[in-house]
Design a protein around this motif. Structure first.
Motif, mmCIF file in Angstrom:
data_model
loop_
_atom_site.group_PDB
_atom_site.id
_atom_site.type_symbol
_atom_site.label_atom_id
_atom_site.label_comp_id
_atom_site.label_asym_id
_atom_site.label_seq_id
_atom_site.Cartn_x
_atom_site.Cartn_y
_atom_site.Cartn_z
ATOM 1 N N MET A 1 0.827 -1.201 0.000
ATOM 2 C CA MET A 1 0.000 0.000 0.000
ATOM 3 C C MET A 1 0.868 1.260 0.000
ATOM 4 N N MET A 2 1.963 1.254 0.797
ATOM 5 C CA MET A 2 2.852 2.416 0.854
ATOM 6 C C MET A 2 3.536 2.654 -0.480
ATOM 7 N N ILE A 3 3.913 1.575 -1.141
ATOM 8 C CA ILE A 3 4.577 1.727 -2.431
ATOM 9 C C ILE A 3 3.601 2.337 -3.434
ATOM 10 N N PHE A 4 2.364 1.899 -3.375
ATOM 11 C CA PHE A 4 1.344 2.446 -4.263
ATOM 12 C C PHE A 4 1.140 3.939 -4.000
ATOM 13 N N LEU A 5 1.047 4.346 -2.751
ATOM 14 C CA LEU A 5 0.885 5.756 -2.419
ATOM 15 C C LEU A 5 2.112 6.575 -2.823
ATOM 16 N N LEU A 6 3.300 6.009 -2.636
ATOM 17 C CA LEU A 6 4.522 6.697 -3.052
ATOM 18 C C LEU A 6 4.556 6.867 -4.566
ATOM 19 N N ALA A 7 4.141 5.824 -5.288
ATOM 20 C CA ALA A 7 4.111 5.915 -6.755
ATOM 21 C C ALA A 7 3.116 6.976 -7.207
ATOM 22 N N ILE A 8 1.975 7.048 -6.560
ATOM 23 C CA ILE A 8 0.975 8.067 -6.910
ATOM 24 C C ILE A 8 1.523 9.457 -6.610
ATOM 25 N N ALA A 9 2.193 9.621 -5.453
ATOM 26 C CA ALA A 9 2.740 10.928 -5.090
ATOM 27 C C ALA A 9 3.808 11.365 -6.089
ATOM 28 N N LEU A 10 4.697 10.464 -6.454
ATOM 29 C CA LEU A 10 5.740 10.804 -7.430
ATOM 30 C C LEU A 10 5.136 11.103 -8.798
ATOM 31 N N SER A 11 4.141 10.333 -9.193
ATOM 32 C CA SER A 11 3.483 10.589 -10.472
ATOM 33 C C SER A 11 2.806 11.948 -10.472
ATOM 34 N N LEU A 12 2.165 12.290 -9.371
ATOM 35 C CA LEU A 12 1.514 13.590 -9.258
ATOM 36 C C LEU A 12 2.536 14.714 -9.329
ATOM 37 N N LEU A 13 3.670 14.557 -8.661
ATOM 38 C CA LEU A 13 4.713 15.576 -8.696
ATOM 39 C C LEU A 13 5.268 15.753 -10.099
ATOM 40 N N VAL A 14 5.541 14.655 -10.775
ATOM 41 C CA VAL A 14 6.062 14.730 -12.145
ATOM 42 C C VAL A 14 5.026 15.364 -13.066
#
Length: 184
Positions: A1-14
């Protein structure tokens, strides 16, 4: 779940960084176009509000013009003054190499790096605040998130430099051929 949230956060930032770059590129960049657009917008607002010659009320000034723009410009000035001269010169050189020296100032770019670090640090804090990690792991995640957010604009700048250099190298034979023909 944390990896998924981190991936979403990085995608949003990019996504937000790329959206900002594309939006800046699409808008008219010449000084004349900006002045005409500002004049047209101001005249339309004055006529619509029926306030020709009357002073504007605080409620009539948008929040962005009243608070955000002055705050960001003062932050840019502060960052520009606090930055070492060598760092400012290197960033100016890199902006020139990327072909963005007329669009971005050194203080704007450094402020973007600072805000990117702050936003990424905040997102990492939200992700690890209630996570079952040890304190040292949370601190490391926060530090790495802040560093990644601060370095991201530099990475994009380096990518733009590489693309511009490749474009110059691609067009160099044509330019040399044109020069040879024009000299003959």
């Amino acid at each position: 779940m944390m990896i998924f949230l981190l991936a979403i956060a990085l995608s949003l930032l990019v996504f937000l960084l790329l959206f900002g770059l594309i939006h800046k590129k699409i808008q008219p960049q010449t000084q004349i176009h900006r002045r005409i657009r500002n004049l047209d917008g101001q005249q339309i607002k004055k006529v619509a509000a029926g306030m020709q010659g009357k002073p504007r009320k605080l409620e009539d000034i948008p929040f962005v013009d009243r608070v955000l723009k002055p705050g960001v410009s003062s932050l840019e000035r502060s960052v520009g003054r606090l930055a070492p001269r060598q760092v400012s010169q290197e960033i100016a050189r890199r902006l020139t190499m990327a072909g963005k020296a007329r669009e971005w100032t050194v203080s704007q770019f450094m402020t973007t790096c600072l805000l990117g670090a702050a936003v990424m640090w905040g997102m990492m804090y939200l992700l690890v605040a209630h996570a079952p990690y040890a304190l040292i792991q949370k601190v490391i995640f926060l530090l790495l998130g802040g560093i990644m957010g601060g370095i991201m604009p530099l990475v994009f700048l380096n990518i733009m430099i590489q693309k511009r250099q490749q474009e110059i190298q691609r067009q160099l034979p044509e330019v040399l051929d044109l020069l040879c023909v024009s000299v003959q």
